[in-house]
Scaffold this active site. Structure first.
Site, PDB file in Angstrom:
ATOM      1  N   CYS A 124      36.414 -27.156  30.243  1.00 49.72           N
ATOM      2  CA  CYS A 124      36.857 -28.380  28.863  1.00 49.72           C
ATOM      3  C   CYS A 124      35.736 -28.846  27.905  1.00 49.72           C
ATOM      4  O   CYS A 124      34.342 -29.367  28.324  1.00 49.72           O
ATOM      5  CB  CYS A 124      37.530 -29.498  30.284  1.00 49.72           C
ATOM      6  SG  CYS A 124      39.031 -28.910  31.193  1.00 49.72           S
TER       7      CYS A 124
ATOM      8  N   TRP B 299      40.635 -26.022  29.726  1.00 47.18           N
ATOM      9  CA  TRP B 299      40.613 -24.615  30.219  1.00 47.18           C
ATOM     10  C   TRP B 299      41.548 -25.325  31.964  1.00 47.18           C
ATOM     11  O   TRP B 299      41.179 -26.258  32.493  1.00 47.18           O
ATOM     12  CB  TRP B 299      39.363 -24.606  31.198  1.00 47.18           C
ATOM     13  CG  TRP B 299      38.925 -22.857  31.798  1.00 47.18           C
ATOM     14  CD1 TRP B 299      39.637 -23.258  32.766  1.00 47.18           C
ATOM     15  CD2 TRP B 299      39.214 -21.678  31.167  1.00 47.18           C
ATOM     16  NE1 TRP B 299      38.963 -21.428  33.114  1.00 47.18           N
ATOM     17  CE2 TRP B 299      38.654 -20.798  31.784  1.00 47.18           C
ATOM     18  CE3 TRP B 299      38.613 -21.198  30.142  1.00 47.18           C
ATOM     19  CZ2 TRP B 299      38.721 -19.979  31.965  1.00 47.18           C
ATOM     20  CZ3 TRP B 299      38.113 -19.722  29.761  1.00 47.18           C
ATOM     21  CH2 TRP B 299      38.422 -19.668  30.652  1.00 47.18           C
TER      22      TRP B 299
ATOM     23  N   ASN C  86      37.307 -35.076  31.671  1.00 49.47           N
ATOM     24  CA  ASN C  86      36.549 -33.685  31.588  1.00 49.47           C
ATOM     25  C   ASN C  86      36.697 -33.982  33.751  1.00 49.47           C
ATOM     26  O   ASN C  86      36.335 -34.905  33.442  1.00 49.47           O
ATOM     27  CB  ASN C  86      35.061 -33.177  31.057  1.00 49.47           C
ATOM     28  CG  ASN C  86      35.516 -32.331  29.658  1.00 49.47           C
ATOM     29  OD1 ASN C  86      37.057 -32.347  29.202  1.00 49.47           O
ATOM     30  ND2 ASN C  86      34.369 -31.791  28.714  1.00 49.47           N
TER      31      ASN C  86
ATOM     32  N   LYS D 286      22.192  -4.548  36.533  1.00 47.20           N
ATOM     33  CA  LYS D 286      21.184  -5.853  36.500  1.00 47.20           C
ATOM     34  C   LYS D 286      19.757  -5.420  35.638  1.00 47.20           C
ATOM     35  O   LYS D 286      19.603  -5.815  34.638  1.00 47.20           O
ATOM     36  CB  LYS D 286      21.403  -7.041  36.851  1.00 47.20           C
ATOM     37  CG  LYS D 286      22.729  -8.273  37.471  1.00 47.20           C
ATOM     38  CD  LYS D 286      23.216  -8.366  36.090  1.00 47.20           C
ATOM     39  CE  LYS D 286      23.950  -7.303  35.857  1.00 47.20           C
ATOM     40  NZ  LYS D 286      25.744  -6.986  35.555  1.00 47.20           N
TER      41      LYS D 286
ATOM     42  N   GLU E 259      19.899  -3.063  33.153  1.00 49.47           N
ATOM     43  CA  GLU E 259      20.705  -3.238  32.407  1.00 49.47           C
ATOM     44  C   GLU E 259      19.295  -4.426  30.726  1.00 49.47           C
ATOM     45  O   GLU E 259      19.566  -3.978  30.044  1.00 49.47           O
ATOM     46  CB  GLU E 259      21.905  -4.410  31.613  1.00 49.47           C
ATOM     47  CG  GLU E 259      23.165  -3.338  32.458  1.00 49.47           C
ATOM     48  CD  GLU E 259      24.034  -4.849  32.535  1.00 49.47           C
ATOM     49  OE1 GLU E 259      23.844  -5.893  33.530  1.00 49.47           O
ATOM     50  OE2 GLU E 259      25.255  -4.417  31.186  1.00 49.47           O
TER      51      GLU E 259
ATOM     52  N   HIS F 288      19.437  11.284  53.602  1.00 52.59           N
ATOM     53  CA  HIS F 288      20.453  12.484  52.972  1.00 52.59           C
ATOM     54  C   HIS F 288      20.437  13.152  51.865  1.00 52.59           C
ATOM     55  O   HIS F 288      20.695  14.198  51.054  1.00 52.59           O
ATOM     56  CB  HIS F 288      21.965  12.407  53.307  1.00 52.59           C
ATOM     57  CG  HIS F 288      22.426  12.295  54.188  1.00 52.59           C
ATOM     58  ND1 HIS F 288      22.656  13.052  55.330  1.00 52.59           N
ATOM     59  CD2 HIS F 288      22.751  11.201  54.818  1.00 52.59           C
ATOM     60  CE1 HIS F 288      23.202  12.290  57.250  1.00 52.59           C
ATOM     61  NE2 HIS F 288      22.935  10.819  56.800  1.00 52.59           N
TER      62      HIS F 288
ATOM     63  N   LYS G  28      28.750  -6.639  24.694  1.00 54.74           N
ATOM     64  CA  LYS G  28      29.675  -7.436  26.005  1.00 54.74           C
ATOM     65  C   LYS G  28      30.306  -6.885  25.665  1.00 54.74           C
ATOM     66  O   LYS G  28      30.883  -6.966  26.773  1.00 54.74           O
ATOM     67  CB  LYS G  28      29.353  -8.728  24.959  1.00 54.74           C
ATOM     68  CG  LYS G  28      29.636  -9.997  25.961  1.00 54.74           C
ATOM     69  CD  LYS G  28      28.810  -9.963  27.090  1.00 54.74           C
ATOM     70  CE  LYS G  28      29.867 -10.972  28.987  1.00 54.74           C
ATOM     71  NZ  LYS G  28      29.048 -10.573  29.374  1.00 54.74           N
TER      72      LYS G  28
HETATM   73  O1  M6R Z   1      34.791  -6.891  29.974  1.00 56.22           O
HETATM   74  P1  M6R Z   1      34.606  -6.096  31.172  1.00 56.22           P
HETATM   75  O2  M6R Z   1      34.270  -7.186  32.565  1.00 56.22           O
HETATM   76  O3  M6R Z   1      35.766  -5.099  31.729  1.00 56.22           O
HETATM   77  O4  M6R Z   1      33.174  -5.137  31.461  1.00 56.22           O
HETATM   78  C1  M6R Z   1      32.978  -4.035  31.720  1.00 56.22           C
HETATM   79  C2  M6R Z   1      31.303  -3.753  31.794  1.00 56.22           C
HETATM   80  O5  M6R Z   1      31.206  -2.867  30.359  1.00 56.22           O
HETATM   81  C3  M6R Z   1      30.898  -4.085  32.014  1.00 56.22           C
HETATM   82  O6  M6R Z   1      30.636  -4.834  33.430  1.00 56.22           O
HETATM   83  C4  M6R Z   1      28.699  -3.612  31.661  1.00 56.22           C
HETATM   84  O7  M6R Z   1      28.759  -3.413  33.099  1.00 56.22           O
HETATM   85  C5  M6R Z   1      27.881  -5.195  31.831  1.00 56.22           C
HETATM   86  N1  M6R Z   1      26.740  -5.130  30.754  1.00 56.22           N
HETATM   87  C6  M6R Z   1      27.506  -5.454  33.071  1.00 56.22           C
HETATM   88  O8  M6R Z   1      26.420  -6.477  33.007  1.00 56.22           O
END
Ligand code: M6R
Length: 602
Positions: A2, A75, A99, A482, A485, A501, A597
């Site tokens: 909110c 929200w 809020n 993480k 990326e 293995h 994103k």
């Molecule tokens: O919006 P979504 O959760 O569907 O996105 C899926 C993936 O593209 C997303 O989780 C991606 O792997 C992120 N960058 C992870 O940090």
């Protein structure tokens, strides 16, 4: 989450409120509203969905001259996202925005209903305006009626109240939820964070918990439990992006710190004392369901993998997880007794959306777990559970993963409860653990400083293995994702028992192993897996409540009685490690190279 905006002065109030609310959009919301009093003219507008809808509704409305005004983006927590539940909430002659959570609202509501008050919404907020008007009946001084009102409120709030009984004044109070007052000459602004008033106000005062008061043109009076108090304004920043980050260096960092709070939001109204409730699901969704199939990508796929252990263990229902991009072309055999679940932060991921459409064409019932209401995946699904993480800006997903995993945990318990696969006692134990999760997600200065220190030792090498067993294996996958990326270093998540293995062949001092060693789950097994790696000279960073003498580095977590609580605490450690390594490498933490994103293409 909110957002609040308020304005008192001669400028066009509608535009100030709408522009201000627009600045708060990034926090996420599902409805919005404004209320304005100009002399004896009182106007209010509300709309569900995007602010565009509110703009459309108000396009022929303009304000003139002096007036007072309040606005809100909501929200949903108590009650669905409807116009009636949107703020501002109206009494007979007053409006309120709020809020936070009024914890004793049920008790206050019953008291007011017994006095004949008719409630229009399902919100906790509406109690504030009715309580004020009740107090005002016996106490004609508006300020003391307001003071009496806030003294009765338990919980967290930031609230603004305007009333026809005093059409020149905005009343305000803050306890536990953020609120600030902006100043520019005689004009006064209110907002739940800096961004709506940057460029409008020149000075600001950040309210402290327990402070309340009133504002008139050129005059703001502040009070707390000890009575009237003075305050010092400070210059307001002019940098909007840094203001949106609430003082954190990166959105990802802010989102890691937010996890404890949003986890509570995710549970509100769903995790009850002795049961789990999902108002958004009709239990008929589970009728004749014999199996679950979950499709997702990236981080969302990792939360799905975690839940597979829980669905089978707790709800006693078969659960298969598929990467959406693989599922689409494998010509899967789908049967109508399978509930098809998609998980997505954005709700727009092309592969996940297409997988959902395939399942629907095959006649499966569908449920989505998503952070964005009205997204394509939510609209396409038979039912949806929103994760309530608030807008996530960092490309590397953090709070979305935490809330997805929490929703899935709740869902397994819900199914277990509805299908009688768990006893009341087990359910109670799980709920108790759930309520501890937000605490496990708190980032302490000590923890962050430790990971900052450790990160300098992990900037090179020929790779990282994150290892774990059971639900800690998907967490290992997520920890590795993480790191990949945002650091651009090679990292893999692996089931600890599988190292021997093959991958153990890579072990040497330049192979960094991040070992997730929970005490509540297969501790001795993982310990021996890590010992095998240590014997081959791999560098070990152990994350565990239990000191481990073979570790080169050690991050000690809390002893806990439930694996999910350990899971969430270790999740934060891996997120902070990735963040600090990325910062040291000078990378763009929030917008790492080559990534978007929301992946809306195949
Ligand atoms: O919006 P979504 O959760 O569907 O996105 C899926 C993936 O593209 C997303 O989780 C991606 O792997 C992120 N960058 C992870 O940090």
């Amino acid at each position: 989450m909110c957002g609040i905006v308020g304005y008192l002065g001669n400028e066009e109030k509608k535009e100030i409120l709408l522009d201000g609310l627009q600045e708060l959009e990034y926090r996420g919301y599902d409805s919005a509203g404004i209320a304005v009093i100009e002399g004896d003219k009182l106007n209010q507008f509300k709309a569900i969905g995007k602010l565009e809808n509110l703009r459309e509704k108000t396009k022929n409305y303009h304000t003139e001259g002096f007036g007072i005004s309040i606005g809100h983006t909501r929200w949903a927590t108590h009650g669905k996202p409807t116009e009636l539940n949107a703020h501002p909430h109206l009494g007979a002659y007053s409006y309120v925005v709020h809020n936070g959570i009024i914890e004793n609202y049920q008790e206050l509501k019953v008291e007011l209903q017994n006095d004949g008050v008719n409630f229009l919404s399902q919100t906790d907020t509406e109690t504030i305006v009715h309580l004020f008007e009740k107090n005002h009946k016996t106490n004609t001084n508006v300020f003391s009626a307001f003071e009496e009102t806030i003294q009765r409120l338990d919980g967290a709030y930031a609230t603004l109240l305007i009333t026809e009984a005093d059409p020149d004044t905005i009343y305000f109070a803050k306890n536990g939820s953020p609120m600030l007052i902006g100043f520019n000459g005689d004009d006064v602004y209110f907002a739940s964070s800096d961004t709506p008033i940057i460029g409008k106000a020149t000075e600001v005062y950040y309210l402290e918990d327990g402070e309340y008061g009133y504002a008139k043109q050129g005059e703001v009076k502040l009070f707390d439990a000890n009575g009237k108090k003075s305050f010092t304004k400070q210059a307001l920043t002019t940098d909007k992006v840094s203001a949106q980050k609430d003082g954190y260096r990166f959105f990802m960092e802010k989102e890691i710190y937010e996890q404890s709070r949003v986890m509570t939001d995710t549970m509100i109204g769903r995790v009850l004392d002795e049961s789990i409730a999902f108002d958004e699901i009709d239990t008929a969704l589970f009728d004749s369901i014999k199996a679950i199939k979950i499709c997702a990508c990236g981080t969302s796929y990792h939360s799905a993998l975690t839940s597979a252990y829980l669905f089978e263990r707790i709800a006693k229902v078969r659960c298969d997880i598929e990467i959406a991009s693989e599922f689409r072309y494998k010509e899967p055999l789908l049967t109508k007794d399978t509930l098809f679940i998609t998980i997505s932060q954005s709700g727009e991921t092309a592969d996940t959306l297409e997988a959902l459409k395939m399942a629907k064409r095959a006649g499966l019932k569908s449920l989505s777990i998503c952070n964005v209401d009205n997204s394509s995946i939510v609209r396409e699904s038979d039912a949806a559970i929103l994760t309530r993480a608030g807008i996530e800006k960092g490309v590397a997903s953090t709070k979305a993963f935490a809330t997805q995993t929490m929703v899935l945990w709740m869902l397994t318990l819900y199914m277990g409860q509805e299908r009688n696969t768990i006893s009341k006692e087990v359910l109670k134990t799980e709920i108790d653990a759930m309520l501890h999760a937000p605490k496990a997600l708190i980032v302490t200065d000590e923890l962050h400083a430790k990971l900052h220190r450790l990160s300098k030792r992990y900037l090179h090498g020929h790779g990282f293995f994150f290892i774990g067993r059971d639900i800690f294996f998907p967490l290992a996958l997520e920890g590795a994702l993480k790191l990949k990326e945002i650091s651009y270093l090679h990292a893999e998540g692996y089931p600890a028992g599988e190292m021997k293995h093959g991958p153990i062949a890579l072990a040497d001092s330049e192979l960094f192993t991040i070992a997730l060693m929970p005490k509540t789950m297969h501790y001795d097994k993982i310990k021996s897996n890590v010992e095998e790696l240590s014997a081959r000279d791999a560098t070990i960073l152990a994350i565990s409540p239990e000191p481990f003498e073979l570790a080169d580095d050690f991050v000690q977590t809390q002893y806990s009685s439930h694996p999910m609580v350990e899971f969430f605490e270790m999740m934060v450690v891996t997120q902070l490690l990735a963040l600090e390594i990325s910062v040291r490498l000078g990378n763009d933490v929030d917008m790492p190279r080559n990534l978007a994103k929301s992946v809306t293409v195949e």
